[in-house]
Design an enzyme around this catalytic site. Structure first.
Site, PDB file in Angstrom:
ATOM      1  CB  SER A 156      11.597 -16.789   7.330  1.00 14.94           C
ATOM      2  OG  SER A 156      10.355 -16.168   7.107  1.00 14.94           O
ATOM      3  N   GLY A 157      11.802 -14.577   4.850  1.00 18.13           N
ATOM      4  CA  GLY A 157      11.685 -13.159   4.508  1.00 18.13           C
ATOM      5  C   GLY A 157      10.769 -12.385   5.432  1.00 18.13           C
ATOM      6  CB  THR A 213       9.943 -19.360 -12.628  1.00 20.18           C
ATOM      7  OG1 THR A 213       9.883 -20.166 -13.806  1.00 20.18           O
ATOM      8  CG2 THR A 213      10.232 -17.918 -13.008  1.00 20.18           C
ATOM      9  CB  CYS A 251       3.093 -23.083  13.247  1.00 16.63           C
ATOM     10  SG  CYS A 251       4.132 -21.925  12.365  1.00 16.63           S
ATOM     11  CD  GLN A 308      10.944 -16.221  15.167  1.00 16.50           C
ATOM     12  OE1 GLN A 308      11.049 -15.041  15.492  1.00 16.50           O
ATOM     13  NE2 GLN A 308       9.808 -16.716  14.717  1.00 16.50           N
ATOM     14  CG  ASN A 320       9.072 -20.847  17.185  1.00 18.58           C
ATOM     15  OD1 ASN A 320       9.919 -21.697  17.453  1.00 18.58           O
ATOM     16  ND2 ASN A 320       7.787 -21.140  17.087  1.00 18.58           N
TER      17      ASN A 320
END
Length: 410
Positions: A208-209, A248, A334, A188, A160
């Site tokens: 990851s979206g 959910t 991060c 990535q 990343n």
């Protein structure tokens, strides 16, 4: 108001490794599931639930197709951080009565390293492999690190911070031959470079979206079915997602991830050509105009949407302030709140002075040639000004080795 300059909207977004803007086609696909198609996908007794469940399963198949997986091998999560934790801790908890050793790499994402440190406190032995100066791991070092107690190897596909691509196929081959599970954080690389979980012998992969023009708050974990990989869940509850991740499912977000994966599947080649062209244009024009600019990480074995550059004689933080028209990062999103130099850059042997000058520029699907040219012009003009003010740059030009200077402590 957002300023305009010759039809250019400022600031220019160049932080695609931190997150990507949502593709309009993804947003369009998601909207009905916030309004009229709002059913719970786990409600089996009426059409609202069936409609939502069908949408979830269609999205699941789109995600699976992008990495050559079976639909049943995709488990939806809240993102790659959860997926990494579920993979690493889930394997450790399930197999710890048989084995007690995990191998990872010093340059992994912080959530992988922190998950491993957590397991160390529980008695699991962790080996942190070094990387070569180009950012790639040494395969012989990996082979030698595997013991009969090794249960898992975890190596990300695209870093990343510096964008280097690890040799997953070779790593997977070693792991399969040694009977060790192979996990990869592919956040990535998913949708940006070809990844085939079967060709690469990957057993678990984190997705990851929001790194592929999809929504935030959604991700997935690929968990191999044959040969079967077992993990202990982190979240207990209703037993959704084959019992591996209760809760959910957020249908709109899953639909968004599915659509983002579908677009990436059909447009990966086009996106790659676009990104590679802009990478070359950016880097070549920078090198033509200013000296002592260094690309961090291997130039060829990398995802070219990532340009991590060190500008000798200029502080990275002052550079970011000077180029405020560009949204860039001086580390991963991060960890960049810390003023410490990047641990990834330190792990490839870059000294503290150059590590402090590093800036990560991200190029993506929506980056334009005009934006790249504006960025290059702005960077070059600001570098010249900052270097003119920098005593460090002056000392470097005089041939003084900054590493040998003993600074006074006040």
């Amino acid at each position: 108001m957002t300023p305009q300059l010759n039809n250019l909207t400022l600031p220019i977004y160049m932080d695609y490794q931190a997150t990507t803007p949502i593709d309009p086609r993804v947003m369009e696909a998601m909207l009905p599931y916030f309004t009229t198609k709002f059913g719970n996908p786990h409600s089996r007794s009426h059409s609202f639930g069936w409609e939502a469940e069908n949408a979830v399963e269609e999205a699941r198949s789109m995600v699976a197709k992008l990495i050559g997986a079976d639909t049943k091998e995709i488990i939806f999560t809240s993102g790659a951080t959860e997926s990494n934790n579920l993979a690493i801790k889930g394997i450790a908890k399930f197999y710890s009565n048989k084995k007690n050793h995990i191998i990872t790499v010093v340059s992994e994402h912080k959530c992988v390293l922190d998950a491993c440190r957590h397991l160390e406190q529980e008695g699991i032995k962790i080996t942190y492999l070094p990387i070569k100066p180009n950012g790639i791991i040494d395969l012989e070092t990996l082979k030698n690190a595997i013991t009969d107690q090794t249960m898992l190897v975890s190596v990300m596909v695209v870093n990343n911070e510096i964008g280097v691509v690890q040799p997953l196929k070779e790593i997977g081959k070693i792991c399969r031959e040694k009977g060790v599970f192979f996990h990869s954080d592919i956040a990535q690389g998913f949708g940006k470079i070809p990844i085939d979980v079967n060709a690469f012998n990957i057993d678990l992969a984190s997705i990851s979206g929001h790194k592929i023009y999809g929504p935030k708050g959604i991700g997935a974990l690929y968990v191999r079915k044959k040969p079967r990989v077992r993990i202990t869940p982190l979240i207990n509850g209703g037993g959704q997602e084959r019992g591996m991740r209760s809760g959910t499912l957020p249908t709109p977000l899953i639909v968004g991830l599915g659509m983002a994966a579908e677009i990436a599947y059909s447009e990966m080649e086009k996106d790659t050509k676009h990104v590679n062209y802009l990478f070359d244009r950016f880097l070549n024009n920078i090198h033509k105009r200013i000296s002592e600019v260094y690309l961090n990480g291997d130039k060829n074995q990398r995802y070219k949407g990532n340009l991590n550059l060190s500008f000798a004689g200029v502080e990275g933080e002052s550079m970011i302030l000077a180029i405020k028209d560009l949204a860039v990062s001086s580390g991963s999103a991060c960890t960049s709140a810390s003023l410490e130099p990047s641990y990834v850059l330190r792990s490839i042997g870059i000294g503290e002075e150059l590590a402090h000058t590093a800036i990560r520029f991200g190029i993506g699907r929506f980056t334009t040639e005009q934006e790249v040219d504006y960025a290059v012009n702005l960077i070059c003009s600001k570098i010249d000004k900052l270097r003119a003010l920098s005593p460090l740059w002056e000392m470097m030009q005089e041939g003084i080795d900054l590493k040998k200077i003993k600074w006074a402590v006040h």
